[in-house]
Design a protein around this motif. Structure first.
Motif, PDB file in Angstrom:
ATOM      1  N   CYS A 178      -0.139  13.964  -0.974  1.00  0.00           N
ATOM      2  CA  CYS A 178      -0.655  12.958  -1.777  1.00  0.00           C
ATOM      3  C   CYS A 178      -0.232  12.883  -3.148  1.00  0.00           C
ATOM      4  N   LEU A 179       0.161  13.838  -3.662  1.00  0.00           N
ATOM      5  CA  LEU A 179       0.600  14.058  -5.081  1.00  0.00           C
ATOM      6  C   LEU A 179       2.063  13.243  -5.156  1.00  0.00           C
ATOM      7  N   ILE A 180       2.809  13.683  -4.191  1.00  0.00           N
ATOM      8  CA  ILE A 180       4.193  12.987  -4.383  1.00  0.00           C
ATOM      9  C   ILE A 180       4.093  11.620  -3.999  1.00  0.00           C
ATOM     10  N   CYS A 181       3.199  11.090  -3.225  1.00  0.00           N
ATOM     11  CA  CYS A 181       3.092   9.658  -2.934  1.00  0.00           C
ATOM     12  C   CYS A 181       2.569   8.882  -4.079  1.00  0.00           C
ATOM     13  N   ALA A 182       1.586   9.497  -4.830  1.00  0.00           N
ATOM     14  CA  ALA A 182       0.878   9.068  -5.910  1.00  0.00           C
ATOM     15  C   ALA A 182       1.656   8.929  -7.156  1.00  0.00           C
ATOM     16  N   PHE A 183       2.533   9.699  -7.191  1.00  0.00           N
ATOM     17  CA  PHE A 183       3.132   9.896  -8.476  1.00  0.00           C
ATOM     18  C   PHE A 183       4.585   9.965  -8.685  1.00  0.00           C
ATOM     19  N   SER A 184       5.174   9.619  -7.507  1.00  0.00           N
ATOM     20  CA  SER A 184       6.613   9.485  -7.351  1.00  0.00           C
ATOM     21  C   SER A 184       7.166   8.275  -8.315  1.00  0.00           C
ATOM     22  N   SER A 185       6.416   7.303  -8.731  1.00  0.00           N
ATOM     23  CA  SER A 185       7.152   6.142  -9.255  1.00  0.00           C
ATOM     24  C   SER A 185       6.821   6.338 -10.854  1.00  0.00           C
ATOM     25  N   SER A 186       6.207   7.780 -11.098  1.00  0.00           N
ATOM     26  CA  SER A 186       5.812   7.981 -12.510  1.00  0.00           C
ATOM     27  C   SER A 186       6.687   9.187 -12.961  1.00  0.00           C
ATOM     28  N   VAL A 187       7.591   9.545 -12.405  1.00  0.00           N
ATOM     29  CA  VAL A 187       8.539  10.659 -12.698  1.00  0.00           C
ATOM     30  C   VAL A 187       9.754   9.992 -13.613  1.00  0.00           C
ATOM     31  N   ASP A 188      10.062  10.905 -14.694  1.00  0.00           N
ATOM     32  CA  ASP A 188      11.020  10.215 -15.547  1.00  0.00           C
ATOM     33  C   ASP A 188      12.320  10.422 -14.932  1.00  0.00           C
ATOM     34  N   PRO A 189      13.224   9.257 -14.714  1.00  0.00           N
ATOM     35  CA  PRO A 189      14.297   9.264 -13.706  1.00  0.00           C
ATOM     36  C   PRO A 189      15.522   9.960 -14.661  1.00  0.00           C
ATOM     37  N   GLU A 190      15.291  10.309 -15.940  1.00  0.00           N
ATOM     38  CA  GLU A 190      16.547  10.794 -16.726  1.00  0.00           C
ATOM     39  C   GLU A 190      16.654  12.252 -16.475  1.00  0.00           C
ATOM     40  N   LYS A 191      15.446  12.958 -15.765  1.00  0.00           N
ATOM     41  CA  LYS A 191      15.594  14.323 -15.362  1.00  0.00           C
ATOM     42  C   LYS A 191      16.605  14.571 -14.220  1.00  0.00           C
ATOM     43  N   PHE A 192      16.863  13.492 -13.750  1.00  0.00           N
ATOM     44  CA  PHE A 192      17.441  13.749 -12.165  1.00  0.00           C
ATOM     45  C   PHE A 192      18.900  12.968 -12.467  1.00  0.00           C
ATOM     46  N   VAL A 193      19.903  13.376 -11.745  1.00  0.00           N
ATOM     47  CA  VAL A 193      21.286  12.772 -12.068  1.00  0.00           C
ATOM     48  C   VAL A 193      21.409  11.691 -11.033  1.00  0.00           C
ATOM     49  N   GLY A 194      20.881  11.560  -9.952  1.00  0.00           N
ATOM     50  CA  GLY A 194      20.834  10.468  -8.948  1.00  0.00           C
ATOM     51  C   GLY A 194      20.694   9.065  -9.407  1.00  0.00           C
ATOM     52  N   PHE A 195      19.753   9.216 -10.402  1.00  0.00           N
ATOM     53  CA  PHE A 195      19.015   7.826 -11.142  1.00  0.00           C
ATOM     54  C   PHE A 195      19.840   7.398 -12.318  1.00  0.00           C
ATOM     55  N   ALA A 196      20.976   7.949 -12.644  1.00  0.00           N
ATOM     56  CA  ALA A 196      21.925   7.747 -14.102  1.00  0.00           C
ATOM     57  C   ALA A 196      22.194   6.246 -14.003  1.00  0.00           C
ATOM     58  N   ASN A 197      23.043   5.819 -12.837  1.00  0.00           N
ATOM     59  CA  ASN A 197      23.696   4.491 -13.202  1.00  0.00           C
ATOM     60  C   ASN A 197      22.987   3.590 -12.527  1.00  0.00           C
ATOM     61  N   VAL A 198      21.717   3.624 -12.323  1.00  0.00           N
ATOM     62  CA  VAL A 198      20.964   2.653 -11.581  1.00  0.00           C
ATOM     63  C   VAL A 198      19.929   1.581 -12.537  1.00  0.00           C
ATOM     64  N   SER A 199      19.963   0.527 -12.445  1.00  0.00           N
ATOM     65  CA  SER A 199      19.012  -0.440 -13.131  1.00  0.00           C
ATOM     66  C   SER A 199      17.587  -0.044 -13.155  1.00  0.00           C
ATOM     67  N   PRO A 200      16.733  -0.434 -14.237  1.00  0.00           N
ATOM     68  CA  PRO A 200      15.431   0.147 -14.131  1.00  0.00           C
ATOM     69  C   PRO A 200      14.699  -0.439 -13.166  1.00  0.00           C
ATOM     70  N   VAL A 201      14.883  -1.690 -12.535  1.00  0.00           N
ATOM     71  CA  VAL A 201      14.113  -2.122 -11.369  1.00  0.00           C
ATOM     72  C   VAL A 201      14.448  -1.383 -10.138  1.00  0.00           C
ATOM     73  N   GLN A 202      15.813  -0.911 -10.015  1.00  0.00           N
ATOM     74  CA  GLN A 202      16.027  -0.266  -8.659  1.00  0.00           C
ATOM     75  C   GLN A 202      15.498   1.124  -8.948  1.00  0.00           C
ATOM     76  N   VAL A 203      15.432   1.704 -10.008  1.00  0.00           N
ATOM     77  CA  VAL A 203      14.911   3.166 -10.094  1.00  0.00           C
ATOM     78  C   VAL A 203      13.518   3.072  -9.758  1.00  0.00           C
ATOM     79  N   GLN A 204      12.755   2.185  -9.932  1.00  0.00           N
ATOM     80  CA  GLN A 204      11.323   2.039  -9.557  1.00  0.00           C
ATOM     81  C   GLN A 204      11.310   2.115  -8.324  1.00  0.00           C
ATOM     82  N   GLN A 205      12.081   0.992  -7.614  1.00  0.00           N
ATOM     83  CA  GLN A 205      12.030   1.069  -6.184  1.00  0.00           C
ATOM     84  C   GLN A 205      12.647   2.184  -5.501  1.00  0.00           C
ATOM     85  N   LEU A 206      13.672   2.898  -5.957  1.00  0.00           N
ATOM     86  CA  LEU A 206      14.101   4.336  -5.359  1.00  0.00           C
ATOM     87  C   LEU A 206      13.193   5.341  -5.441  1.00  0.00           C
ATOM     88  N   LEU A 207      12.321   5.453  -6.729  1.00  0.00           N
ATOM     89  CA  LEU A 207      11.074   6.590  -6.946  1.00  0.00           C
ATOM     90  C   LEU A 207      10.288   6.230  -6.045  1.00  0.00           C
TER      91      LEU A 207
END
Length: 335
Positions: free
Chosen positions: A124-153
């Motif tokens: 439940c917590l993963i589903c609820a707050f996956s979009s609220s995670v700071d993408p800069e802490k993870f390498v895989g979201f470094a070269n992605v646009s903000p809109v795509q980051v939200q979709q991926l998270l």
């Protein structure tokens, strides 16, 4: 073995608190079983993940809490005691507060178990707050646009999705949120255990007189209501028996064959049954029930023993006299 089960059953049947504790335990087990059987499927959409995750975490506990209130017989006893007219018996707010605290304490068991299970599981917590995670802490979201980051998270809970199947950061985000969820769950569990431990061990350090009085009179109110209902059932049985005998008075032979002998004049049971047989029509029964609600007798049985000392015959009920005699409601303690 059967005698032991019979003793356990009789104990639970005679002890309201044990019955309520058993119901709380069954609700807690039911909450765990429902969660394990529930097919959790996160929508994996940026605007719906939080609503779905938090809804699964907090909506079922509300339903379980309401079920705990409904199944607890003491909740009805507390409401009746709180809303009843004062009559000849004053209301004790300490008893009402004790009942309220006891009811809330038992009703909260199943919801707390549900929330702890969801936090320890982490979905439940993963589903609820996956979009609220700071993408800069993870390498895989470094070269992605903000809109795509939200979709991926938002698609982190969906491990079978095509976009996240080859993404190395999905497991990292999932582990990160699951660690926070489990840490929060274990922290809440530890706080609850410490609170219960302190409540159990520090309670003898305070004055127990008020608690003992509140517990005693709360049990008394419950037992009094049960005895009143049993007495009403006894009178209803006698009343129905007399009405049926009166209806079949022309069939005396068949009634005798079925061991339903008509009572002779002056014949009857002693004590309380004589009083019950004096209530002989619907208006008298309704008047008795109305008097019980509006004018409950005071908690002083000395008045009854002084009015009816041992060895003397009790006076008839006020409505058993002639129709011209006015009713005396102060004699309701005889019933």
């Amino acid at each position: 073995m059967m005698d032991r089960f019979r003793m356990i059953f009789q104990y639970f049947q005679s002890n309201s608190e044990s019955v309520m504790n058993g119901i709380c335990g069954l609700l807690a087990l039911a909450s765990v079983k429902i969660y394990t059987c529930f097919d959790f499927s996160c929508p994996c959409l940026p605007w719906y993940n939080m609503a779905y995750g938090l809804g699964i975490m907090f909506v079922p506990p509300i339903a379980l809490f309401l079920c705990g209130l409904i199944l607890n017989r003491q909740s009805l006893v507390m409401l009746e005691e709180w809303r009843r007219p004062q009559g000849h018996r004053k209301k004790d707010l300490a008893v009402i507060r004790y009942l309220c605290f006891s009811i809330m304490q038992r009703a909260m068991v199943a919801p707390v178990v549900w929330i702890l299970v969801t936090l320890l599981d982490g979905k439940c917590l993963i589903c609820a707050f996956s979009s609220s995670v700071d993408p800069e802490k993870f390498v895989g979201f470094a070269n992605v646009s903000p809109v795509q980051v939200q979709q991926l998270l938002a698609k982190v809970p969906c491990k079978d999705d095509e976009l996240m199947r080859n993404n190395t950061s999905r497991k990292a985000v999932s582990r990160y949120l699951r660690c926070w969820s489990q840490a929060l769950g274990w922290s809440i569990l530890l706080i609850l255990i410490v609170a219960v431990f302190l409540a159990r061990w520090l309670r003898p350090c305070f004055n127990q007189a008020t608690l003992l009085q509140a517990r005693h009179w709360s049990n008394y109110i419950d037992i009094e209501q049960k005895i009143f209902e049993e007495t009403c059932c006894e009178h209803s049985r006698l009343f129905a028996h007399k009405c049926i005998l009166h209806f079949f008075k022309s069939m005396r032979q068949e009634i005798k064959l079925h061991s339903f002998n008509l009572p002779r004049q002056g014949e009857g049971a002693e004590g309380g049954e004589n009083l019950l047989r004096g209530i002989a029509d619907q208006d008298q029964v309704n008047k008795l029930l109305k008097m019980w609600y509006y004018e409950k007798p005071p908690l002083d049985i000395r008045q009854v023993t002084q009015r009816h000392p041992l060895g003397r015959e009790r006076s008839p009920l006020p409505w058993a006299d002639s129709p011209s005699t006015p009713s005396k409601f102060l004699q309701h303690t005889d019933v």
